[in-house]
Structures are given as C-alpha cells and as structure tokens.
Design a protein around this motif. Structure first.
Motif, PDB file in Angstrom:
ATOM      1  N   HIS A  42      -4.640  92.852  40.034  1.00  0.00           N
ATOM      2  CA  HIS A  42      -4.234  91.553  39.616  1.00  0.00           C
ATOM      3  C   HIS A  42      -4.771  90.611  40.987  1.00  0.00           C
ATOM      4  O   HIS A  42      -4.041  90.701  42.457  1.00  0.00           O
ATOM      5  CB  HIS A  42      -3.196  90.772  39.753  1.00  0.00           C
ATOM      6  N   PRO A  43      -6.017  89.331  41.073  1.00  0.00           N
ATOM      7  CA  PRO A  43      -5.626  88.965  42.588  1.00  0.00           C
ATOM      8  C   PRO A  43      -5.131  88.030  43.204  1.00  0.00           C
ATOM      9  O   PRO A  43      -5.161  88.469  44.620  1.00  0.00           O
ATOM     10  CB  PRO A  43      -7.066  88.549  42.035  1.00  0.00           C
ATOM     11  N   THR A  44      -4.439  87.929  42.711  1.00  0.00           N
ATOM     12  CA  THR A  44      -3.194  87.071  43.465  1.00  0.00           C
ATOM     13  C   THR A  44      -1.805  88.196  43.823  1.00  0.00           C
ATOM     14  O   THR A  44      -0.589  87.360  44.355  1.00  0.00           O
ATOM     15  CB  THR A  44      -3.029  85.670  42.911  1.00  0.00           C
ATOM     16  N   GLN A  45      -1.534  88.693  42.480  1.00  0.00           N
ATOM     17  CA  GLN A  45      -0.178  89.435  42.984  1.00  0.00           C
ATOM     18  C   GLN A  45      -0.780  90.462  42.885  1.00  0.00           C
ATOM     19  O   GLN A  45      -0.153  92.050  41.484  1.00  0.00           O
ATOM     20  CB  GLN A  45       0.539  88.969  41.216  1.00  0.00           C
ATOM     21  N   PRO A  46      -1.137  91.211  43.831  1.00  0.00           N
ATOM     22  CA  PRO A  46      -1.965  92.745  43.529  1.00  0.00           C
ATOM     23  C   PRO A  46      -0.729  93.925  43.694  1.00  0.00           C
ATOM     24  O   PRO A  46      -1.043  94.819  43.603  1.00  0.00           O
ATOM     25  CB  PRO A  46      -1.626  92.669  45.339  1.00  0.00           C
ATOM     26  N   TYR A  47       0.947  93.768  43.044  1.00  0.00           N
ATOM     27  CA  TYR A  47       1.590  94.503  42.391  1.00  0.00           C
ATOM     28  C   TYR A  47       0.945  95.141  40.863  1.00  0.00           C
ATOM     29  O   TYR A  47       2.147  96.432  40.323  1.00  0.00           O
ATOM     30  CB  TYR A  47       2.758  94.561  42.743  1.00  0.00           C
ATOM     31  N   LEU A  48      -0.022  94.442  40.609  1.00  0.00           N
ATOM     32  CA  LEU A  48       0.652  93.828  38.932  1.00  0.00           C
ATOM     33  C   LEU A  48      -1.336  94.686  38.838  1.00  0.00           C
ATOM     34  O   LEU A  48      -2.200  94.597  39.604  1.00  0.00           O
ATOM     35  CB  LEU A  48       0.187  92.824  38.473  1.00  0.00           C
ATOM     36  N   VAL A  49      -1.800  96.031  38.072  1.00  0.00           N
ATOM     37  CA  VAL A  49      -2.339  96.299  37.751  1.00  0.00           C
ATOM     38  C   VAL A  49      -2.684  96.583  36.454  1.00  0.00           C
ATOM     39  O   VAL A  49      -1.672  97.619  35.462  1.00  0.00           O
ATOM     40  CB  VAL A  49      -2.395  97.872  38.678  1.00  0.00           C
ATOM     41  N   ALA A  50      -3.881  96.633  35.472  1.00  0.00           N
ATOM     42  CA  ALA A  50      -3.903  96.733  34.165  1.00  0.00           C
ATOM     43  C   ALA A  50      -4.733  97.967  34.491  1.00  0.00           C
ATOM     44  O   ALA A  50      -5.518  98.145  35.282  1.00  0.00           O
ATOM     45  CB  ALA A  50      -5.070  96.103  33.195  1.00  0.00           C
TER      46      ALA A  50
END
Lengths: 707, 100
Positions: free
Chosen positions: A386-394
């Motif tokens: 995720h570009p602004t929440q780098p701890y989220l990965v799809a």
C-alpha cells in the motif's frame, strides 16, 4: 585479765584473744584460719618481742589446765574493820569479788527521766554538756585502759572516781534546766536504727559481642540526568494516580493486567534484547558486506566515460532464503515509504509444478535474512504494498485467492482472504494493485486474473467485499465450437496498470496479446483495444512522466511502446529482445529509460533519448544461462534495480552513470522550491519524450508525403 | 524457538562473529557462546563502558539516551546494544571484520 597462760607474749590485741580460745589447736591450723578470715587486715609477719622465750616443740604443746573461778584472785582476804559494838577490829567475812576492768558512762538517757527533760529544755547548752561528758568519758576510758593490768585496788578506786564523775556531771546541767523552755523532742528513743551490712558481691564484668550488622560503604555522584529521571518517574506516578482516581471501578482489571504483565516479563527474559538483536544483526551484516555497501553508495563506474553511451550493471547483494530457493520470484515491490525495503512474492510459473508460496520482506541493510516472511499454501503470483500504509500488502495467489497481509500484526497468515463464497477468482491472479481509498475511506484494491475478471476488493471491517469491474471477452464475441454450439470466449487478463493522473483509466494486458484500455466507469466496453502482441502480455505500464505513453512486454520476445493518441493502432517503438520478456519497468528518474528482463537471464536497459534502436546495456546477471529472469523493479531513491529469477534469487544491481543520465541542472536553480523543481522536471521529461515522438513521426509523415 | 533466539542464532552463525553474549545490566552474563572467563571479562568491562557512555550522553541531554555502542578495535569490532531500563539486558556481539 589475760586468761591465757602461754608464754607467747604480746601479740596484736585482737589476734591475741582469738588465739587464746584456740590454744588447743594446732598452730598451723590457727594460722590457716587467720589467713582465711582476715588475711587482708593483718600482715603475716609475727611481731615477737625481743625477750620472748624460745620454747621447744614439746613445751609448746604442753597443756596447762586452769580453772576459772568466780573468786577474784586479787581480792583482799584480810580486810578488817573496827567494830564499835565489839570495840575491836574484826575481819570481814564478805569480800567484794567484783572487779571492774572497764567502765564507760553512756550518754543515752531515757527520755522520760528527769535528766532527759532537763537536757531537752537546755537546748543548745545541752549539746555542749554532752560533748563535755564525752570528753570526760574518754578520759576515764584512757585511764581505764592504762590501769588495766594493775591491781584490783586501783580498779576499785577508779570505779569510785567514776561514780564521782557521774555525780559531778549530773548537777552541772541542772541550773540551766529551769531557764530553757520545755520542748518536745521528736522521737528521741522511740526509734531503732537498724542497719545491716550485706555481703559485698564480688564485682563481675560480663559482656557479649553480637554479630556486627552488615555494613557497606555507599557513595554516589548524582548526575543531572538521574535527577531528571527521578522527576520523570515521579511525574508519571502522579499521572497514574490521577487516572486511578478517575476510574476506581477498574481496579480488578488493572490487577489482573499487572499479573499478566508480570508473568510475561518472567517468561521471556531476553525479549528485551529483541530490538537490539535485530539491529545488531544488521550491523554484523554491514560489517561483512561492507565493500558492497560502499559500492552501493559510492562506486561509479569510471569506464563509462570511455564507453561512449553504454553503461553497465554492478551486481551488489544477492538475496535468497533457504525455504524459497526452489520457488520462482513472481513479483517484486519496493516499499513506497522505506527505500531500503522490498517485498518478494515466491510461487511457480510452471503450470505442472505448483507448490506453496512465500512472501518475503527484505531490506538492503540485511541481505542475509528476510525481515518478515509469510508462508502460503498456494503460490504467490503478485503483490503490492500500500502506498501510504506500507504495512499492508495485497497478494494474489495461484489458486485465485487474493489476500491482505499486515506485517504489523504478528500473524502467520493474511488478515483478509477471499474465499469461493466471496468471489475469489477461478484462475491465477496475475496482478493486484492498491487504489485510492473510496468515498467511505475504505481501503480497496484491484485484481486481474486469467478468468477474465477484473475485480475491485474493498476492506470493510473484517471482510473483503468484491465487485467485478470488467469482464474481459474477446472482440469476436462467440466462437463456433466443433460441434456447432457456441462458446463464449473470455479474455484472460495477465496484467494491468492504472493511469498516473486519471484515476479511472487503466490498461489490461491479456493472455491473447491484446491490450485493452478500460475505464472504471464502463464495465461493459473497452475504450480501446490494441492487438499488441502475439503472445501473453506480461506487463503493461504507464510512463511515469508522459501521460499518453505506455509500455508492454510479452512472451513473444518483444517490448513495445505505445502512444494513446496515436491514430493508428501501432506501437511507437518496438524492440526485439531475442527471448521472452518477463517484465519491463520504466525508470522513475527519466521518461525515456526503461529496463526489461528476459528468460535468457539478461537485463536490458534502454534510454530512448540516447539510442532509439538498441539497448544501452544488455547484461547477463544470472550465474547460469538456464536461469530465467522473471521480474525487475527500480528503486525510487537510489540508482539500483532488483531482478528476480526463477530459482528464488533476487539480485540487486547498481546502474552505472551512463544508465541514469539526468538533465543538467541549470545554474541558479538550486534555490528553487522542491515542488517547482518537480514540475520543472516533469515538464522537461515530457518534452524529452515529445521530442522523441516527433522524431519518430516525422519520417512517417515524410514517407506519406512521398506517397 | 522464539524470534529473538532465532535472531541470536543467526548472528552467532554469521560469518566472522566470534562471540555473542547476553548479560544483565550489572554485566553478569545470561548466555554466551564463548568460554567462561572471556565472557565474564567482556561483559563486565563493557557494561562499565556502556554506563560511562550513557552517562556521557545523558549529561549532555537528559532526554537523550544511549542505544548502541559500536567499538572498532585493531582486532575486531564490538557491538553493544545497551538496554536503557534496569531490567533490560545488554547484547554484546564481537565480530572479526572481513575474515575473507
């Protein structure tokens, strides 16, 4: 007076008397007793008169028996008195046997007697009289002792004297008695003075020593920061006590919590070094890979100057993980926030050999071990941070699922996962991409799969909601099957990319080699369709700067660059790379630079501004030629790229100066604001591309004119 | 095995790493992978050094704190992760640089 007849002579008076009593005893015993009794009073030496008789032992032991009688031996036996009756001297028969050896007048008087009364009345005078009395008595005594050993007559005389004395003494106070007033004396006789001497207990010194209390010398210097800490602690305590006052009902919970924390802290004692250990691991790696790190930061290939326009790639670190060694790298993604972190998806491109997958997070600071890792049952085909929440990965999987991982939550698996019920794809998911939050600020992402669906996924609370955006199908709507029935031919999406500026616009590359230009608004039709390639389009990507340019790569060995506004459905540039192109990527620093990886293990870097026909760098980066490169990604900050291969290795390469030629900054532009600078850069890059496009078109136009 | 232990194990097995010592704030070693006497000496000496370094840092600015100490010596490099709390442990890693 002496009762003893021994010729021992005069011993000291006190002792003499006693000796007299114990005369029968053995001398030695006597002496012993003496020693025992009053050893301290008497010197041991016996004083002997010079003229003492020397007696032999036998003489000394000889016994003399004397009988004591009541008769006075000195009493006269022949006292005669003149008897007037008989007119002759007659011997008196009765002789006074009394002998007074010592007499002393007492000064005690009965208080009821007359004399006492007189004395009392006399007062002070009485005292004098008494003293006189005493002195008189003393005289008498002296005389008494002096005449002790003399004859009885003298003693008798004395006694007479004494009587006189007493008579003398009595009348003297008499005249004064009348003069003084009667005064009652208090308790003159009616008391008894009693005293007794107790034994003097021998003095004894007694003491015990106790164990000394433990002592320690303590000294300390107070430092400024210790004081600061103390204050800080106190402040926190106060804060806590305030909180407690506010919610007294929660005490039980707090105690429970405390207990829990205590248990926790006991169980893992070295967990406090967890963070430190992680950083030290990086330090250790930094030490071992020091030369690589130096190259990464400072090495610039000097030979570039002599090589004209070509450049080279300098291999830096190689990332691999034991468990992912046999899994192909299916996707690479740099973290948008941390320029040293990237995610790697591992899976398999071999249709026949599918196994588990992995998602690994590496950092350039620790090339030896992944920072985070997730194991998945199905092969990972794609992922996006995720570009602004780098701890989220799809991530998209080979089995058609999409999932979202949260690396903050220490969980082994995805926090969201699509299921058959919730619209999972029926074919492998080839690409996922985060989108801007929707109107309700829910996170959402798109996925493309070879089942032909392009699906939007929205993260709402605990669930993953899906919505099909577009169903791909081929232009020739229905194809005739062999038996005459009609089959709907769906297109199989392989890749997509969203326009950088226009949110709704996106491209989809399909397995058939087509590229559709789609809009999120229209789910049924495509804005445009290019018959771009003869084989699967592995990647489509918009240019970072120019809004109309995009690039495609395909398994048909070619890379093509397209202009959206071009009237003809033809690519602007076509490059043949002599091998299936796994991935292509625009450089983030220039509009004209892109890099592609091919299955023969080569990285091709192009700069259209430098050379429109050939790569300015074509370099084999795998150790074996068999190894296929699958993906490539540019770092946004540093001049490095990462390439992944089908053996699970990820290699980091540094671009030599020729591969990243930047526009020379004009003089005086140093003070320009960063936003303006970015705008200038954008303009410059767009112009650069425009110039190229114009150059490409011109020969066409000229050709047309010729015709 | 916990994550920390895994990390420690990786550090131990890393190329050039001579010793890994975890000790408490007094410099008494909890675990080590080198011989006893060296461990005791190392941990006690370095805990002193850490205290001194922390004192230095905190004297300059009480809100600041020492987190790491890295000492490069002629023979090797000592990295020290100094926990700030009284219960925190100190991690000491000795590495011989570039044994290539």
């Amino acid at each position: 007076m002496p009762t003893k007849g021994t010729a021992r002579g005069k011993a000291p008076p006190g002792a003499d008397k006693r000796k007299a009593k114990t005369i029968k005893d053995d001398d030695t015993i006597t002496e012993l007793r003496e020693d025992l009794d009053d050893d301290w009073t008497q010197p041991k030496q016996l004083v002997k008169p010079d003229d003492q008789l020397q007696l032999s032992e036998a003489e000394l032991k000889e016994e003399f028996t004397r009988i004591l009688t009541a008769n006075n031996p000195h009493a006269p036996q022949n006292i005669v008195r003149y008897s007037f009756k008989d007119l002759q001297y007659k011997q008196t028969s009765s002789v006074d046997q009394l002998a007074i050896h010592f007499a002393l007048d007492g000064n005690l008087i009965h208080k009821d007697s007359d004399e006492a009364r007189r004395q009392l009345a006399r007062g002070e005078q009485g005292v004098e009289v008494v003293s006189e009395h005493q002195s008189e008595a003393g005289d008498v005594e002296k005389a008494d002792t002096g005449t002790d050993t003399e004859g009885g007559e003298k003693a008798e005389g004395e006694s007479g004297k004494e009587g006189d004395g007493a008579e003398d003494g009595a009348p003297t106070p008499a005249p004064a008695a009348g003069s003084s007033s009667e005064k009652k004396l208090t308790n003159q006789f009616n008391f008894s003075e009693r005293a007794s001497q107790t034994y003097n207990n021998p003095l004894r010194e007694r003491g015990t020593t106790t164990e000394p209390p433990p002592r320690a010398t303590y000294s300390s210097n107070v430092t400024q920061w210790e004081i600061y800490d103390a204050y800080q602690e106190d402040f926190e305590k106060q804060e806590k006590s305030k909180e407690k006052k506010v919610v007294p009902g929660r005490k039980d919970e707090e105690t429970k919590r405390k207990k829990l924390t205590i248990v926790d802290s006991q169980s893992d004692d070295i967990s406090s070094v967890a963070r430190g250990a992680k950083i030290i691991e990086r330090m250790v790696n930094q030490n071992t890979y020091d030369d690589v790190a130096q190259d990464f930061k400072y090495y610039e290939d000097q030979s570039d100057e002599y090589r004209d326009q070509e450049g080279t790639l300098l291999p830096l670190w190689k990332f691999s993980y034991e468990k992912a060694k046999k899994l192909a790298v299916t996707s690479l993604c740099w973290s948008p926030c941390y320029t040293d972190v990237f995610a790697v998806g591992h899976g398999s491109y071999d249709f026949m050999k599918q196994s588990n997958g992995m998602i690994l997070f590496y950092t350039l600071k620790n090339p030896s071990y992944p920072e985070y890792m997730y194991q998945t049952d199905s092969g990972v085909m794609c992922l996006d941070i995720h570009p602004t929440q780098p701890y989220l990965v799809a991530a998209g999987f080979y089995d058609g699922c999409v999932g979202v991982f949260n690396i903050h939550e220490n969980k082994g698996g995805p926090i969201y996962l699509s299921t058959a019920k919730t619209g999972k794809h029926t074919d492998p998911v080839w690409q996922v991409r985060w989108q801007k939050e929707d109107l309700d600020n829910n996170l959402n992402f798109f996925s493309v799969s070879s089942d032909g669906r392009i699906t939007a996924w929205t993260l709402i609370k605990n669930e993953l909601h899906y919505m099909d955006v577009i169903q791909l199908n081929t232009n020739d709507l229905l194809a005739d099957a062999v038996d005459g029935s009609q089959l709907a031919t769906t297109g199989a999406g392989m890749s997509f990319d969203f326009h950088k500026q226009n949110d709704y616009l996106f491209l989809v590359g399909t397995e058939e080699g087509k590229v559709h230009v789609c809009s999120k608004m229209y789910s049924s039709t495509f804005l445009d369709t290019y018959n771009a390639h003869h084989m699967a389009v592995y990647r489509v990507a918009w240019n970072h700067y120019h809004p109309r340019i995009f690039i495609t790569c395909s398994a048909d060995w070619s890379v093509k660059i397209w202009d959206r506004t071009n009237s003809k459905p033809e690519p602007v540039f076509t490059f043949d790379l002599n091998s299936a192109v796994g991935d292509v990527a625009w450089a983030p620093y220039s509009s004209t630079v892109f890099a592609a990886v091919t299955t023969d293990g080569k990285v091709h870097v192009y700069d259209l501004n430098v050379n429109k026909y050939e790569a300015i760098c074509e370099q084999l980066v795998t150790p074996k030629k068999k190894t296929k490169l699958t993906h490539i990604s540019f770092n946004t900050e540093y001049p490095v790229i990462i390439v992944g291969d089908d053996r699970g290795y990820v290699t980091c390469l540094k671009l030599s100066p020729n591969l990243r030629k930047m526009p020379k900054e004009k003089k005086g532009t140093e003070q320009v604001k960063p936003e303006e600078k970015a705008a200038q850069k954008l303009e410059f890059e767009v112009n650069k591309m425009e110039k190229l496009l114009a150059m490409v078109r011109q020969p066409d136009n000229k050709e047309k004119e010729k015709h | 095995m916990s994550e920390v232990e895994e990390t420690l194990k990786r550090i131990q097995n890393h190329q050039g790493v001579v010793g890994v010592i975890v000790s408490n704030s007094e410099g008494i070693a909890n675990r080590t992978n080198i011989d006893n006497s060296t461990t005791v000496q190392c941990s006690s000496q370095f805990s002193k050094l850490c205290k001194l370094a922390r004192n230095c840092i905190r004297e300059l600015d009480p809100e600041n704190d020492l987190t790491f100490l890295r000492v490069r010596t002629k023979k090797n490099e000592v990295m020290c992760a100094a926990g700030s709390g009284p219960d925190d442990h100190m991690l000491l890693v000795i590495q011989s640089p570039s044994e290539n």
